[in-house]
Design an enzyme around this catalytic site. Structure first.
Site, mmCIF file in Angstrom:
data_model
loop_
_atom_site.group_PDB
_atom_site.id
_atom_site.type_symbol
_atom_site.label_atom_id
_atom_site.label_comp_id
_atom_site.label_asym_id
_atom_site.label_seq_id
_atom_site.Cartn_x
_atom_site.Cartn_y
_atom_site.Cartn_z
ATOM 1 N N ASP A 1 26.919 50.265 59.257
ATOM 2 C CA ASP A 1 26.462 50.895 60.487
ATOM 3 C C ASP A 1 25.390 49.988 61.077
ATOM 4 O O ASP A 1 24.761 49.184 60.366
ATOM 5 C CB ASP A 1 25.915 52.291 60.219
ATOM 6 C CG ASP A 1 26.044 53.196 61.442
ATOM 7 O OD1 ASP A 1 26.145 52.667 62.562
ATOM 8 O OD2 ASP A 1 26.029 54.431 61.272
ATOM 9 N N GLU B 1 22.504 66.933 72.643
ATOM 10 C CA GLU B 1 22.977 66.770 71.265
ATOM 11 C C GLU B 1 23.740 65.464 71.193
ATOM 12 O O GLU B 1 24.619 65.184 72.000
ATOM 13 C CB GLU B 1 23.855 67.953 70.843
ATOM 14 C CG GLU B 1 25.066 68.199 71.711
ATOM 15 C CD GLU B 1 25.979 69.290 71.169
ATOM 16 O OE1 GLU B 1 25.732 69.783 70.056
ATOM 17 O OE2 GLU B 1 26.948 69.645 71.862
#
Length: 891
Positions: free
Chosen positions: A285, A628
């Site tokens: 990542d 979100e």
């Protein structure tokens, strides 16, 4: 041999060159490749395997050439004809961040279709559009930049174990079995199954045990039990790697059992490489390798070089991160911490996949029929609408209020997401070229003359308007309207002012400016009313607002996502306040302005006046990915780091809804969100509730069709809608106890698998028996579903198993599902072949065991649970005594 090659930064001047020169350059390049000696030709020899070709190519590289290839933004190697290539591309629900593309519903919405075949088709379309974009954006000699490549960092198969997680919208929900089935289909669709070449490379993520919180993801360590690891966190990864054959996987930010995921040998080597025999690419990542050695994050190693050793020892191949990581790799090799041979292993894997993508072969041999014209087609947009229709979940429908009756003539559409592009697209999205918002779809379906729109409220604040010039003055005595504007060449506001003027309002249209451009407005503001105001600077970059030298809003440390944060304050009518706004640009262009809402809340009042004259109200609210999402840096009320603090609708939306219910007019509540919301008042008072997720570019037409009754809704919840966060364990508790439908003990608002239809269904003749012939060693569960209502309908038949006599077993587990179409008045027979993995239980030590004894199967439209106001889903149960010796454990 001299090989002509031009890097990415050289390509723009080429376009301006004389055409004959450019053509000649291509001819020379081709001639020199063809005239090369046999050793040079070997990695270009298409008769060899991709791995053989990759090994030959890597053997010709120097160490200085090899090391940068291990970073996601890999440079060209001109002498070998290696084009520059950025591995970073996103395809969660369409080609992301590269302009116009078909935007399908967000992943959580696609999960609500419970339709693997449909997800395969979606992923196939996405990979076609990736190819189309790739061919369109290639540099003259074949290289590609960020987001224009063919290595797709999707799907996200993490388990959505907690509704607070902001990135849960990117997943397929809370159930490992459903996630695995959908993930396998998506991977196969992305990679293709019929060509010599991979269509794209799929990258399931984030491996492993990753689902928030966002704010602390770079430092968190989780210690899942052996049972939870095997039962919940790993199955979807195993399925996408082993069954679907994904060629890449992304390791996560968090640590597992004290070891960062990207340096975790148990996960990366023992399980992934050895147990699952994965021989593809492991990519970190982005920034996760930095976290390994950064002392304020994991601090697992003392130095960057030791961090590099740790991740490559564990099996990493590609670092997504800053180019400085290449220096650390060099230093690690020089210090003897890692060998050049180990780097070669990763490089061979990397170039094998690039060769499988056809990057070293003639263009006319690699998906030659796909051109730039295959992106964002009308056919693809039609599919996006179909997916949106299947994704929408009818949560409530009192007295069959939906579909709307012909007596409904005047419709009010209101709510912050009614005309919102952000609410369509979610995150990791492309740009829909023909977006249809909820408002536009309802107008299209019911006629503009019958539909009135009033926003009523924004997501978090009352409706905001530009602050008018009449409220602003350069001086306290207001001898001149407007504000003093000072423009700077840096966002630190240091050095001389580049320009200065008087602006009538704090508003600007950035056009082709540099990222360091910044502006400061200062002056005085006069309040027209007494009461609570909210202020927001509609921005593409960061901003700060002061009133009377008090900082009321600080949204300065934003990343590429603009903030919608507001600051609130009390002002008195006629009082004069000093005001200062500072803003900097992020992006090449954008229109920005200062907004406020007045205490009188004219937006809500307007909506209520119209509501009283309407036959029905459609409220479209919820959230967006501005609230979100992934690691959102600016905190806003009710949210932190992109995660939710509770499950309630934001206060202004609840307040408007309460006032709308009080009018006595029927209210249809449409929730657009990527996660479960607990709207108790809507459950009690709304005529109907539709969970529409982030429905993609054509979502408005899909929603309007549902409301009109053009089809019967069939979507089912892929997550549990809990009553509140109060019934959940702490967010950072990764134990599955009291989480998801499998282990949660309290009454829920809407259960996993819930979703209503416009028709009625009956389940009969449930049988369980051991398979015969080709099905020997399995259980066959059969049943019959009858459509007893008045609508043709799709039904998602769900099969669950329970082990009532086994301690620690889930309450029930999903072990099968089928989407079937049932015309009204007709029956459909369904059959499920249930194999050992689904029949087994996972012990506390993480072992799967088949246990002889009583089991119960439930076949139905959802789970056999109910609460006051929510009836049990139609279905039927069958008890059975399982003889484990008759089941083949190697299935």
């Amino acid at each position: 041999m001299t090989l002509i090659f031009l890097k990415a930064s050289d390509t723009r001047p080429i376009i301006q060159m004389h055409a004959r020169w450019a053509i000649a350059a291509v001819i020379v390049l081709a001639a020199q490749i063809c005239s090369a000696n046999t050793s040079i030709d070997r990695y270009l020899d298409t008769s060899l395997s991709f791995k053989e070709r990759a090994a030959d190519l890597v053997s010709r590289m120097t160490l200085d050439e090899k090391v940068p290839q291990l970073i996601n933004d890999a440079p060209a190697i001109p002498r070998l004809g290696v084009r520059e290539y950025n591995w970073w591309n996103e395809g969660l629900h369409g080609v992301a961040a590269l302009g116009d593309a078909t935007v399908f519903p967000q992943a959580i919405g696609m999960a609500a279709t419970w339709n693997p075949d449909l997800l395969y088709t979606v992923a196939d379309v996405i990979s076609t559009e990736f190819r189309a974009k790739h061919f369109e954006n290639l540099h003259r000699f074949g290289g590609s930049d960020w987001f224009a490549g063919l290595t797709v960092w999707s799907p996200n198969v993490n388990i959505f174990r907690d509704p607070r997680w902001g990135r849960g919208q990117e997943t397929y929900g809370e159930d490992p079995y459903l996630t695995a089935q959908l993930g396998v289909a998506f991977v196969k669709g992305l990679q293709g199954e019929e060509s010599h070449y991979l269509k794209t490379v799929a990258t399931p993520k984030h491996y492993a045990v990753h689902s928030g919180p966002e704010a602390t993801r770079h430092e968190d360590n989780f210690n899942p039990s052996a049972k939870d690891l095997e039962e919940t966190y790993l199955p979807a990864f195993r399925a996408t790697m082993v069954e679907a054959g994904a060629r890449s996987i992304m390791c996560a930010y968090n640590a597992v059992d004290g070891v960062p995921a990207c340096a975790n040998k148990q996960l990366m080597n023992d399980i992934l490489r050895e147990k699952w025999r994965f021989d593809g690419i492991v990519v970190s990542d982005c920034g996760a390798v930095f976290d390994v050695y950064e002392q304020n994050n994991h601090g697992y190693s003392k130095t960057p070089e030791e961090g590099i050793k740790a991740v490559f020892d564990a099996g990493l191949d590609l670092i997504c991160g800053d180019a400085k990581e290449a220096n650390h790799i060099h230093s690690a090799v020089k210090a003897g911490l890692i060998t050049e041979q180990r780097l070669d292993e990763s490089l061979i894997r990397l170039f094998t996949e690039r060769m499988k993508l056809g990057q070293f072969d003639p263009r006319d041999k690699v998906f030659p029929k796909i051109t730039a014209a295959h992106n964002d087609t009308a056919e693809h947009r039609k599919l996006a609408q179909e997916v949106a229709q299947q994704s929408m979940v009818l949560l409530k429908n009192s007295d069959s209020f939906l579909p709307l009756k012909s007596s409904i003539k005047k419709i009010l559409v209101t709510g912050p997401n009614a005309d919102s592009l952000e609410a369509l697209v979610g995150n990791y999205n492309g740009n829909p070229s023909h977006p249809v918002t909820a408002l536009k779809g309802i107008q299209n379906r019911f006629g503009e003359k019958n539909v009135t729109y009033a926003p009523g409220t924004q997501l978090l604040d009352p409706v905001q308007h530009p602050v008018p010039a009449k409220a602003l003055c350069v001086d306290k005595n207001c001898r001149q309207r407007g504000l003093k504007a000072e423009y700077f060449d840096n966002k630190e506001f240091s050095g001389p002012v580049s320009s200065e003027r008087i602006d009538s309002t704090p508003a600007i249209s950035w056009q082709n400016e540099v990222l360091s451009s910044a502006v400061r407005w200062s002056g005085f503001l006069t309040a027209p009313e007494s009461g609570a105001y909210t202020f927001r600077y509609q921005a593409n970059g960061g901003y700060r607002i002061w009133l009377n030298n008090e900082l009321i809003l600080d949204a300065w440390n934003v990343d590429w996502r603009p903030s919608i944060a507001s600051g609130s304050t009390l002002l008195e009518k006629g009082a004069i306040y000093t005001i200062r706004i500072e803003a900097f640009q992020r992006g090449e262009q954008g229109d920005e302005k200062l907004l406020w809402s007045l205490p009188s809340d004219k937006g809500a009042n307007t909506a209520l006046k119209i509501a009283k004259k309407s036959d029905a109200i459609i409220f479209v609210g919820g959230l967006t990915a501005q609230l979100e999402g992934e690691e959102i840096p600016v905190p806003v009320k009710g949210f932190v780091g992109g995660d939710k603090l509770d499950l309630k609708l934001p206060g202004v939306q609840r307040e408007l809804l309460s006032r709308l219910y009080a009018t006595g007019k029927p209210v249809v509540v449409v929730l657009m969100s990527g996660s479960a919301l607990a709207s108790h008042e809507a459950d009690e008072k709304a005529a109907a509730i539709v969970q529409a997720w982030y429905p993609g570019g054509q979502g408005g037409d899909a929603l309007a069709s549902l409301i009109a009754g053009d089809f019967s809704p069939s979507g089912k919840l892929p997550v549990t809608f809990y009553q509140s966060v109060d019934v959940l364990p702490p967010f950072k508790d990764y134990s599955m106890q009291n989480r998801t439908y499998k282990y949660h003990k309290s009454e829920v608002l809407y259960p996993f698998g819930h979703g209503l239809s416009y028709t009625q269904l009956r389940y009969d003749n449930i049988t369980v028996a051991y398979g015969q012939g080709s099905d020997t060693g399995k259980l066959l569960v059969t049943g019959q579903v009858t459509n007893t209502g008045n609508y043709d309908a799709d039904e998602i038949v769900q099969l669950y198993i329970s082990h009532p006599n086994i301690t620690d077993a889930p309450t029930r587990s999903l072990v099968g599902f089928q989407r079937v179409h049932i015309p009204k008045g007709q029956k459909r027979n369904v059959q499920f072949s249930v194999q050992a993995p689904e029949l087994s239980i996972v012990t506390r030590t993480g072992q799967r065991e088949l246990v002889t004894g009583a089991v119960t199967f439930w076949l139905g439209s959802g789970q056999p649970v109910s609460r006051p106001g929510l009836a049990e889903a139609p279905g039927a149960a069958a008890d059975f005594t399982l003889d484990s010796t008759r089941i083949e454990e190697n299935n």
